[in-house]
Scaffold this active site. Structure first.
Site, short mmCIF file in Angstrom:
data_model
loop_
_atom_site.label_atom_id
_atom_site.label_comp_id
_atom_site.label_asym_id
_atom_site.label_seq_id
_atom_site.Cartn_x
_atom_site.Cartn_y
_atom_site.Cartn_z
N PHE A 154 0.84 -1.32 0.08
CA PHE A 154 0.07 0.05 -0.04
C PHE A 154 0.85 1.18 0.03
O PHE A 154 1.04 1.96 -0.86
CB PHE A 154 -1.06 -0.04 1.39
CG PHE A 154 -1.67 0.95 1.59
CD1 PHE A 154 -2.18 1.83 0.63
CD2 PHE A 154 -1.63 1.54 3.04
CE1 PHE A 154 -3.10 3.03 0.93
CE2 PHE A 154 -2.34 2.70 3.20
CZ PHE A 154 -2.97 3.36 2.39
N GLY A 165 1.38 -7.94 -0.72
CA GLY A 165 1.17 -6.87 -1.81
C GLY A 165 0.83 -7.50 -3.10
O GLY A 165 0.95 -9.06 -3.08
N ASP A 175 13.10 -11.50 -1.16
CA ASP A 175 12.59 -11.49 0.31
C ASP A 175 13.60 -10.68 0.93
O ASP A 175 14.88 -11.03 0.86
CB ASP A 175 12.45 -12.86 0.88
CG ASP A 175 12.29 -13.13 2.33
OD1 ASP A 175 12.23 -12.19 2.86
OD2 ASP A 175 12.22 -14.50 2.54
N TYR A 183 5.54 -6.38 17.56
CA TYR A 183 5.57 -5.41 16.19
C TYR A 183 6.42 -3.89 16.76
O TYR A 183 7.15 -3.59 15.93
CB TYR A 183 4.37 -5.04 15.74
CG TYR A 183 4.22 -4.02 14.55
CD1 TYR A 183 4.72 -4.48 13.53
CD2 TYR A 183 3.39 -2.82 14.90
CE1 TYR A 183 4.50 -3.37 12.53
CE2 TYR A 183 3.44 -2.08 13.87
CZ TYR A 183 4.00 -2.16 12.67
OH TYR A 183 3.77 -1.22 11.50
N1 LIG Z 1 -0.29 1.17 7.12
C1 LIG Z 1 -0.15 1.73 8.24
O1 LIG Z 1 -1.36 2.23 8.80
C2 LIG Z 1 1.12 1.62 8.78
C3 LIG Z 1 1.24 2.59 9.89
C4 LIG Z 1 2.77 2.54 10.62
C5 LIG Z 1 3.91 1.94 10.02
N2 LIG Z 1 3.62 1.28 8.63
C6 LIG Z 1 4.76 0.53 8.18
O2 LIG Z 1 4.81 1.20 6.70
C7 LIG Z 1 5.29 0.05 6.06
C8 LIG Z 1 4.15 -0.34 4.74
O3 LIG Z 1 2.93 -0.61 5.45
P1 LIG Z 1 1.76 -1.08 4.58
O4 LIG Z 1 0.46 -0.47 5.28
O5 LIG Z 1 1.97 -0.37 3.02
O6 LIG Z 1 1.88 -2.49 4.37
P2 LIG Z 1 1.56 -3.48 3.14
O7 LIG Z 1 1.48 -4.98 3.59
O8 LIG Z 1 0.55 -2.92 2.33
O9 LIG Z 1 3.09 -3.32 2.61
C9 LIG Z 1 3.98 -4.01 2.90
C10 LIG Z 1 4.49 -4.94 1.75
O10 LIG Z 1 5.96 -5.46 2.23
C11 LIG Z 1 5.97 -6.66 1.50
N3 LIG Z 1 6.76 -7.66 2.39
C12 LIG Z 1 6.55 -8.11 3.86
N4 LIG Z 1 7.57 -8.79 3.98
C13 LIG Z 1 8.70 -8.86 3.01
C14 LIG Z 1 9.80 -9.77 2.69
N5 LIG Z 1 10.45 -10.21 3.91
N6 LIG Z 1 10.31 -9.21 1.70
C15 LIG Z 1 9.98 -8.47 0.78
N7 LIG Z 1 8.81 -7.91 0.69
C16 LIG Z 1 8.17 -7.92 2.04
C17 LIG Z 1 4.63 -6.96 1.40
O11 LIG Z 1 4.41 -8.13 0.37
C18 LIG Z 1 4.01 -6.01 1.11
O12 LIG Z 1 3.60 -5.84 -0.23
C19 LIG Z 1 5.41 -1.01 6.86
O13 LIG Z 1 6.97 -1.28 7.30
C20 LIG Z 1 4.55 -0.77 8.17
O14 LIG Z 1 5.14 -1.50 9.14
C21 LIG Z 1 2.31 1.02 8.26
#
Ligand SMILES: NC(=O)c1ccc[n+]([C@@H]2O[C@H](COP(=O)([O-])OP(=O)(O)OC[C@H]3O[C@@H](n4cnc5c(N)ncnc54)[C@H](O)[C@@H]3O)[C@@H](O)[C@H]2O)c1
Length: 346
Positions: free
Chosen positions: A13, A38, A53, A148
């Site tokens: 996202f 994703g 990964d 987390y």
């Molecule tokens: N969405 C929120 O409200 C929020 C709030 C605080 C922090 N964050 C942080 O922002 C970042 C993005 O979050 P998001 O909401 O877009 O989540 P999301 O799940 O949409 O995106 C994370 C992406 O990382 C990929 N991923 C996970 N593990 C992986 C790995 N080992 N190797 C390669 N790819 C991997 C997933 O396939 C996914 O596409 C994250 O670090 C999350 O902790 C998000």
């Protein structure tokens, strides 16, 4: 100046939106994702995509041998805060070890080429834990209360240690409750906005843990992604940590009403037992505002309206239980039912 940047989590996202902003500046974007959360259709056209990964030290080392980066945005993580108690091994491997692999390669690039990339890391408001006062501000000492948040805080400390040791330039963001177009609508464990939208579109009651008075400052992606993308080119953001997102807390009950309004449906709620979570939290984005001029935040009603319009046009996959729950003691009953299949829709 034309940058070459790496974005991990690019099929997710926030990563896909950050990629869009980087591309719009004319930068070359290499994106990696293991597609665990994703989707390839999220990846903007123009990104050089590699299915990797970040936990594989070997894969990440090879990647950095192929490119020199001006900036690295490390967003890949599994951000299911509530579930992290029950998948602590996976949480620390994916979210902490994955980050140390990225930090190592950034530093090694500096040693090899004389040019350290600017590391942009998405931490989380979860590092504050149960805050003593609100809104939370960056000078408060983090005190995370779940795996987390602990992993995110450990990553922050490790990035700062690499900054002290080798001068690795960094910007750390602590986003919170980000929502918007391209968010995963099928993850049963995270992102209340996505969960509610899926339930509402599929004609199910909205599931609320406890009385729904818990509050969060829901933040539209357009208030978050542009400043994450700009971090390496804003001098005042270098070697700093910022809260990023909205500044107005809303209860989960109010969110539920906004979502049903946006879909023009009546509210039907299923109350679930309260779960172990921080009840009230929101952050001050003032530090970021003092160095980065942003338009007024997107109003919740407007942002939900936009996301609802997008969500109605999506094919929504069936939510799947997490494959490897490590501890099931005290797993919320609704998650236990999902695991045993009795709540899977037929
Ligand atoms: N969405 C929120 O409200 C929020 C709030 C605080 C922090 N964050 C942080 O922002 C970042 C993005 O979050 P998001 O909401 O877009 O989540 P999301 O799940 O949409 O995106 C994370 C992406 O990382 C990929 N991923 C996970 N593990 C992986 C790995 N080992 N190797 C390669 N790819 C991997 C997933 O396939 C996914 O596409 C994250 O670090 C999350 O902790 C998000």
């Amino acid at each position: 100046m034309s940058y070459r940047v790496l974005i991990t989590g690019v099929a997710g996202f926030i990563g896909s939106h950050v990629a869009e902003h980087c591309l719009s500046k004319g930068w070359k974007v290499v994106g990696v994702d293991d597609l665990s959360g994703g989707k390839t259709e999220n990846i903007p056209k123009g990104v050089v995509f590699l299915n990797l990964d970040v936990c594989s030290q070997q894969q990440i080392e090879l990647l950095f041998q192929g490119f020199d980066f001006d900036a690295v945005y490390h967003l890949a993580a599994y951000a299911a805060e509530g579930l992290s108690h029950f998948i602590r091994g996976y949480n620390y491997t994916n979210n902490l070890i994955g980050t140390t692999n990225i930090i190592n390669e950034c530093v090694k690039q500096g040693g090899r080429t004389g040019k350290l990339p600017h590391l942009v890391f998405t931490s989380s408001i979860a590092v504050y834990g149960h805050p003593e006062h609100l809104p939370v501000t960056e000078e408060m000492t983090p005190n995370p209360c779940d795996p987390y948040g602990i992993a995110k805080y450990a990553c922050e400390l490790d990035i700062k240690a690499a900054n002290k040791m080798w001068g690795l330039p960094y910007t750390i963001f602590r986003p919170y409750n980000v929502y918007g177009e391209r968010q995963n609508l099928s993850d049963p464990y995270r992102n209340v906005v996505g969960i509610f939208l899926r339930q509402a579109i599929q004609g199910q009651p909205l599931t609320i843990f406890g009385d729904g008075t818990q509050t969060r400052a829901f933040s539209h992606i357009d208030d978050v992604a542009p400043c994450i993308a700009d971090a390496p080119i804003v001098a005042a953001m270098k070697d700093e940590t910022f809260n990023v997102g909205g500044d107005t807390p809303f209860s989960v009950n109010v969110l539920a009403c906004q979502i049903m309004d946006a879909l023009d449906k009546g509210l039907v709620v299923e109350r679930l037992p309260e779960r172990n979570e921080v009840k009230f939290v929101y952050a001050s984005p003032e530090k970021l505002r003092s160095v980065y001029v942003r338009p007024d935040p997107v109003l919740l009603s407007e942002g939900i309206g936009r996301m609802a319009l997008w969500a109605k046009g999506q094919v929504i996959d069936e939510p799947k239980p997490f494959a490897n729950i490590e501890i099931d003691w005290k797993l919320p009953p609704s998650w236990e039912k999902l695991r045993t299949g009795s709540q899977v829709r037929r």
